[in-house]
Design an enzyme around this catalytic site. Sequence first.
Site, PDB file in Angstrom:
ATOM      1  N   TYR A 146       0.832  -1.204   0.000  1.00 12.55           N
ATOM      2  CA  TYR A 146       0.000   0.000   0.000  1.00 12.55           C
ATOM      3  C   TYR A 146       0.867   1.255   0.000  1.00 12.55           C
ATOM      4  O   TYR A 146       0.632   2.194  -0.772  1.00 12.55           O
ATOM      5  CB  TYR A 146      -0.908  -0.019   1.221  1.00 12.55           C
ATOM      6  CG  TYR A 146      -1.857   1.146   1.302  1.00 12.55           C
ATOM      7  CD1 TYR A 146      -2.972   1.219   0.478  1.00 12.55           C
ATOM      8  CD2 TYR A 146      -1.643   2.187   2.221  1.00 12.55           C
ATOM      9  CE1 TYR A 146      -3.856   2.290   0.556  1.00 12.55           C
ATOM     10  CE2 TYR A 146      -2.520   3.247   2.306  1.00 12.55           C
ATOM     11  CZ  TYR A 146      -3.617   3.303   1.465  1.00 12.55           C
ATOM     12  OH  TYR A 146      -4.487   4.360   1.541  1.00 12.55           O
ATOM     13  N   THR A 178      -4.967   7.986   9.281  1.00 12.77           N
ATOM     14  CA  THR A 178      -5.964   6.922   9.389  1.00 12.77           C
ATOM     15  C   THR A 178      -7.339   7.558   9.544  1.00 12.77           C
ATOM     16  O   THR A 178      -7.591   8.297  10.495  1.00 12.77           O
ATOM     17  CB  THR A 178      -5.670   6.009  10.590  1.00 12.77           C
ATOM     18  OG1 THR A 178      -4.346   5.499  10.459  1.00 12.77           O
ATOM     19  CG2 THR A 178      -6.650   4.849  10.630  1.00 12.77           C
TER      20      THR A 178
END
Length: 263
Positions: A146, A178
Amino acid sequence: MSGEFAGLAAVVTGGGSGIGLAVARLLADRGAAVACLDLDPSGVPAPLHAIGCDVSDADSVARAVTAAVARLGGLDVLVNNAGAGAQGTIEANPDDEWHRVYDVNVVGIVRVTRAALPYLRASSAAAIVNTCSIAATAGLPGRALYSATKGAVQALTLAMAADHVGEGIRVNCVNPGTVDTPWVRRLVDAAADPAAEFVALRARQPIGRLVTPAEVAAAVAYLASPLAAATTGTVLAVDGGMHGLRMRPAAPTAARTDHHPHP
């Protein structure tokens, strides 16, 4: 419609949920006509336009962008938000998975932007915003694949900005930390100890909580807005301070040493 996007048309990929849907709603609230392109656009509410699209398929992208422009009457803003997640070190995913995630996260941006460029060139307020990640600039454990794709997205953003600045097309990216999205919640739920995982994700951001989709959407709207006409080639972190702050852990509470004399 009122707002700085009044009269403008926007396409948001990955607009069916999470960050993409938050972006689409905010742009619409500020006056834009918005099309959401997504593998599953069934959750897209009116007045947003829901259009099915697979960014890993060039024909699907071409059809979706053509349909969006037909519905919107043009194209001024493109938000490349569609993406795929991945976990693990470099040993965790086979070659096929590396190719698949790169195909969505990086080449997907290429496909959609390539299809959109003829219409963006006709706009007097053309802007592209790519959704990148804090993973592009911070080494996060268990996120090798990622992170590699998001590093590529950040580099691609700067290259695109240089290539198209002379055409009046601005290109920027946002780097969220996040974010509290359905995808992150699924990752947390799959952990061995979901409660501990959620606490850890909150704690690694200096603000002590997850970023909200609305906060990322606000950053995207700023970069896409005609009010930011001098902003291009910019990487805007929306990460609770992760990229720049180095917080000291709280000191342990000192034991009391005062004593009261006996009467």
